[in-house]
Design a protein around this motif. Structure first.
Motif, PDB file in Angstrom:
ATOM      1  N   GLN A 200       0.828  -1.208   0.000  1.00  0.00           N
ATOM      2  CA  GLN A 200       0.000   0.000   0.000  1.00  0.00           C
ATOM      3  C   GLN A 200       0.864   1.260   0.000  1.00  0.00           C
ATOM      4  OE1 GLN A 200      -3.614   0.172  -0.109  1.00  0.00           O
ATOM      5  NE2 GLN A 200      -3.070  -1.870  -0.824  1.00  0.00           N
ATOM      6  N   LEU A 201       1.938   1.240   0.786  1.00  0.00           N
ATOM      7  CA  LEU A 201       2.832   2.402   0.850  1.00  0.00           C
ATOM      8  C   LEU A 201       3.539   2.625  -0.488  1.00  0.00           C
ATOM      9  CD1 LEU A 201       4.356   1.920   4.410  1.00  0.00           C
ATOM     10  CD2 LEU A 201       2.906   3.808   3.672  1.00  0.00           C
ATOM     11  N   LYS A 202       3.930   1.551  -1.146  1.00  0.00           N
ATOM     12  CA  LYS A 202       4.619   1.684  -2.428  1.00  0.00           C
ATOM     13  C   LYS A 202       3.663   2.130  -3.526  1.00  0.00           C
ATOM     14  CE  LYS A 202       8.442  -1.530  -1.670  1.00  0.00           C
ATOM     15  NZ  LYS A 202       9.068  -2.818  -2.067  1.00  0.00           N
ATOM     16  N   GLU A 203       2.430   1.620  -3.475  1.00  0.00           N
ATOM     17  CA  GLU A 203       1.471   1.934  -4.529  1.00  0.00           C
ATOM     18  C   GLU A 203       0.792   3.285  -4.339  1.00  0.00           C
ATOM     19  OE1 GLU A 203      -2.488  -0.067  -6.648  1.00  0.00           O
ATOM     20  OE2 GLU A 203      -1.358  -1.170  -5.113  1.00  0.00           O
ATOM     21  N   LYS A 208      -4.042   3.694   5.572  1.00  0.00           N
ATOM     22  CA  LYS A 208      -4.892   4.402   6.529  1.00  0.00           C
ATOM     23  C   LYS A 208      -5.829   3.445   7.248  1.00  0.00           C
ATOM     24  CE  LYS A 208      -8.052   8.367   6.764  1.00  0.00           C
ATOM     25  NZ  LYS A 208      -8.799   9.369   5.984  1.00  0.00           N
ATOM     26  N   ASP A 209      -5.886   3.600   8.595  1.00  0.00           N
ATOM     27  CA  ASP A 209      -6.837   2.872   9.439  1.00  0.00           C
ATOM     28  C   ASP A 209      -6.816   1.369   9.172  1.00  0.00           C
ATOM     29  OD1 ASP A 209      -7.548   5.272  10.530  1.00  0.00           O
ATOM     30  OD2 ASP A 209      -9.358   5.525   9.337  1.00  0.00           O
ATOM     31  N   ASN A 227      -1.592   3.617  10.901  1.00  0.00           N
ATOM     32  CA  ASN A 227      -1.570   4.627   9.834  1.00  0.00           C
ATOM     33  C   ASN A 227      -0.129   4.984   9.525  1.00  0.00           C
ATOM     34  OD1 ASN A 227      -4.568   5.759   9.494  1.00  0.00           O
ATOM     35  ND2 ASN A 227      -4.208   5.365  11.669  1.00  0.00           N
ATOM     36  N   CYS A 228       0.197   5.093   8.251  1.00  0.00           N
ATOM     37  CA  CYS A 228       1.572   5.462   7.879  1.00  0.00           C
ATOM     38  C   CYS A 228       1.545   6.192   6.543  1.00  0.00           C
ATOM     39  CB  CYS A 228       2.448   4.216   7.790  1.00  0.00           C
ATOM     40  SG  CYS A 228       4.222   4.565   7.620  1.00  0.00           S
ATOM     41  N   ILE A 229       2.427   7.164   6.407  1.00  0.00           N
ATOM     42  CA  ILE A 229       2.504   7.950   5.160  1.00  0.00           C
ATOM     43  C   ILE A 229       3.950   8.105   4.740  1.00  0.00           C
ATOM     44  CG2 ILE A 229       2.551  10.179   6.380  1.00  0.00           C
ATOM     45  CD1 ILE A 229       0.857  11.286   4.013  1.00  0.00           C
ATOM     46  N   PHE A 230       4.182   8.038   3.441  1.00  0.00           N
ATOM     47  CA  PHE A 230       5.514   8.248   2.882  1.00  0.00           C
ATOM     48  C   PHE A 230       5.727   9.739   2.657  1.00  0.00           C
ATOM     49  CE2 PHE A 230       8.209   8.607  -0.999  1.00  0.00           C
ATOM     50  CZ  PHE A 230       9.386   8.155  -0.427  1.00  0.00           C
ATOM     51  N   TYR A 241       9.267   8.043   6.430  1.00  0.00           N
ATOM     52  CA  TYR A 241       7.941   7.553   6.799  1.00  0.00           C
ATOM     53  C   TYR A 241       7.536   8.106   8.164  1.00  0.00           C
ATOM     54  CZ  TYR A 241       8.393   4.119   3.060  1.00  0.00           C
ATOM     55  OH  TYR A 241       8.532   3.522   1.839  1.00  0.00           O
ATOM     56  N   GLN A 242       6.280   8.481   8.252  1.00  0.00           N
ATOM     57  CA  GLN A 242       5.715   8.913   9.530  1.00  0.00           C
ATOM     58  C   GLN A 242       4.486   8.062   9.810  1.00  0.00           C
ATOM     59  OE1 GLN A 242       4.886  13.116   9.949  1.00  0.00           O
ATOM     60  NE2 GLN A 242       3.303  12.728  11.467  1.00  0.00           N
ATOM     61  N   GLY A 243       4.425   7.511  11.012  1.00  0.00           N
ATOM     62  CA  GLY A 243       3.317   6.618  11.341  1.00  0.00           C
ATOM     63  C   GLY A 243       2.658   6.956  12.661  1.00  0.00           C
ATOM     64  N   ILE A 244       1.386   6.630  12.767  1.00  0.00           N
ATOM     65  CA  ILE A 244       0.617   6.800  14.005  1.00  0.00           C
ATOM     66  C   ILE A 244      -0.088   5.480  14.295  1.00  0.00           C
ATOM     67  CG2 ILE A 244      -1.232   8.047  15.170  1.00  0.00           C
ATOM     68  CD1 ILE A 244      -0.662  10.444  13.408  1.00  0.00           C
ATOM     69  N   ILE A 245       0.071   5.001  15.518  1.00  0.00           N
ATOM     70  CA  ILE A 245      -0.524   3.724  15.920  1.00  0.00           C
ATOM     71  C   ILE A 245      -1.433   3.962  17.127  1.00  0.00           C
ATOM     72  CG2 ILE A 245      -0.051   1.403  16.791  1.00  0.00           C
ATOM     73  CD1 ILE A 245       2.675   1.577  15.384  1.00  0.00           C
ATOM     74  N   ARG A 246      -2.641   3.471  17.041  1.00  0.00           N
ATOM     75  CA  ARG A 246      -3.597   3.608  18.154  1.00  0.00           C
ATOM     76  C   ARG A 246      -3.943   2.218  18.687  1.00  0.00           C
ATOM     77  NH1 ARG A 246      -8.507   7.582  17.389  1.00  0.00           N
ATOM     78  NH2 ARG A 246      -6.724   8.972  17.634  1.00  0.00           N
ATOM     79  N   ASP A 247      -3.816   2.050  19.988  1.00  0.00           N
ATOM     80  CA  ASP A 247      -4.099   0.768  20.625  1.00  0.00           C
ATOM     81  C   ASP A 247      -5.611   0.566  20.768  1.00  0.00           C
ATOM     82  OD1 ASP A 247      -4.036  -1.563  22.019  1.00  0.00           O
ATOM     83  OD2 ASP A 247      -3.232  -0.723  23.876  1.00  0.00           O
ATOM     84  N   LEU A 248      -6.129  -0.482  20.131  1.00  0.00           N
ATOM     85  CA  LEU A 248      -7.565  -0.793  20.185  1.00  0.00           C
ATOM     86  C   LEU A 248      -7.856  -2.009  21.059  1.00  0.00           C
ATOM     87  CD1 LEU A 248      -8.504  -0.478  16.394  1.00  0.00           C
ATOM     88  CD2 LEU A 248      -8.671   1.290  18.138  1.00  0.00           C
TER      89      LEU A 248
END
Length: 483
Positions: A200-203, A208-209, A227-230, A241-248
């Motif tokens: 997904q990151l390469k394409e 997201k989510d 969530n992660c964005i290039f 890369y910057q990423g955000i992780i939420r514990d569910l």
């Protein structure tokens, strides 16, 4: 139109040079300049820290010290007021050193004119304002990064961690510095999930989510929203890369508990409805059968055989109704304070013969000295026997293994029962606690329903993970009683 007021600190130990600079400043008409002249190096440092100035003009030679030392002092103190270095000779090396030290401009005294000085002041003040704004924004975003409840990370082009906030360290159980160049891939419980993220990151340059299972340093799995964005406009590999992780995990567990409770409630209602609707005609059937048996010739072997078949089937239906009602109604518990490892050892003794018949090894790791639990020993044993037997019957090969462990984590005691049998397909995993769902040819499909009911009565939580061809893991969490 009012002129911009500019407060300048001039640090110059030569009185004649100070007079000339004052004269140049007096000829500048686009600023209203307030000048403070300080010839002493040390007093100049005090004024830099304690005064309120828009600009510093600093001579290169200041007795035993230099203006470069003073500019270095300004940088180390975190003072963002711009500084212009003044020197008596034109030297390219001094120009480089001044820029490296943090001077905003470098002026040769012999080339000074009011216009040159005004241009340098205007440029330096504007640049100083820009730097202060950037610093304020950096502090603001740094505060958001560090104080965020969500886990935030930065990674390089190889997805190795460069930086992470405190929430990230707390979530995954790492200490500061342990994640330097640590690969993101190592946090993923399933390599297929990581491969999907990479694709997904390469394409698309973003994912997201994405709900995924991640593994902490101690080996605990967490259900997370990933969530992660290039970031494509970086000049080097240090921040791609910057990423955000939420514990569910907690919310998912609460959601699963609610679904289990609703399932048990619906199962109970269904069981009572079925029992009522079936028992009435079944009673009539039994009465009719009794009358028929009185009327028919008992010496007729064929008729006797048929009536016996009807009687056995009727009894079987009655037994199934009883099992269904028993598996779905809330259990009345006889609680006592018992160590879980003691119950597990007794259950393993009960299933040992069945395991030996199939040449299945049982490995145990029972942590001793754990806090005792309030449980109904008899009913909990029934529930655990069901799980053990399911594990044993799931193994159809010669290298069978059942692994049993009891351990404590946080405020709970965990029992894990793992087999290396055939596993359960994903579409079936959600149904294993449903009444009458079974993959056994002679099973009723009520054993695990009853197990779930007993565990729920003990406020225990159960999670099942399975991989087809590798085996199944039942993990049961018993919350410790509040003291």
């Amino acid at each position: 139109m009012a002129l911009q007021q500019v407060s300048i600190l001039l640090i110059e130990d030569d009185e004649d040079d100070a007079f000339l600079i004052k004269d140049y400043l007096s000829d500048i008409h686009n600023f209203e300049i307030k000048l403070d002249w300080e010839p002493d190096y040390n007093k100049g440092k005090e004024k830099i820290l304690n005064g309120s100035f828009d600009l510093f003009l600093i001579d290169f030679y200041l007795g035993k010290e230099t203006g470069l030392n003073l500019i270095d002092f300004i940088q180390k103190q975190g003072v963002f007021t711009p500084a212009i270095l003044l020197t008596g000779r034109n030297d390219s090396q001094i120009d480089i050193d001044a820029s490296t030290a943090g001077a905003f401009d470098y002026l040769v005294k012999g080339d000074l004119t009011p216009d040159i000085l005004e241009r340098s002041i205007r440029y330096s003040i504007r640049q100083g304002e820009t730097i202060r704004e950037l610093d304020e924004k950096e502090k603001r975003y740094r505060s958001l990064f560090e104080r965020s409840f969500d886990s935030i990370f930065l990674a390089n082009i190889r997805l190795e961690f460069l930086e992470q906030n405190e929430s990230f360290l707390n979530l995954f159980g790492f200490q500061e510095g342990e994640l330097n160049r640590f690969e993101l891939q190592k946090l993923f419980a399933d390599s297929d999930d990581y491969d999907f993220c990479i694709s997904q990151l390469k394409e698309h340059g973003v994912i997201k989510d994405f709900e995924v299972r991640l593994v902490t340093k101690p080996g605990e799995e967490k259900i997370c929203l990933f969530n992660c964005i290039f970031i494509p406009d970086q000049e080097d590999e240090n921040c791609c890369y910057q990423g955000i992780i939420r514990d569910l995990t907690l919310s998912k567990k609460a959601e699963a508990d609610m679904m289990m409770a609703e399932k048990l409630s619906m199962t109970g209602k269904l069981a009572r409805t079925i029992a009522h609707e079936i028992r009435n005609p079944l009673t009539n059937l039994n009465l009719a059968l009794d009358s028929l048996q009185d009327e028919v010739n008992q010496s007729d072997e064929t008729l006797s055989t048929y009536t016996q078949i009807i009687q056995r089937s009727s009894n079987r239906i009655e037994s199934l109704i009883g099992d269904l009602l028993s598996s779905s109604k809330p259990k009345e518990l006889q609680l006592e304070l018992v160590s879980l490892d003691v119950i597990v050892e007794e259950v393993m003794t009960l299933v040992q013969d069945r395991a030996k018949l199939k040449d299945i090894r049982i490995e145990q790791s029972l942590e001793k000295g754990l806090p005792r639990l309030y449980v109904d020993t008899e009913k909990l044993s029934i529930a655990l026997v069901n799980i053990f037997i399911n594990g044993i019957e799931a193994i159809e090969h010669s290298d069978g293994l059942l692994q049993v462990s009891v351990s404590s984590r946080q405020n709970s005691i965990f029992l894990q029962i793992a087999d290396n049998g055939g596993g359960i397909a994903k579409e079936d995993l959600k149904k294993i606690f449903d009444p009458f769902f079974t993959q056994k040819s002679n099973g009723t499909g009520l054993g695990l329903t009853s197990t779930l009911n007993i565990l729920s009565s003990h406020n225990a939580l159960i999670e099942v993970k399975s991989t087809v061809g590798k085996g199944t893991v039942f993990e049961i969490e018993f919350p410790l009683p509040e003291m």
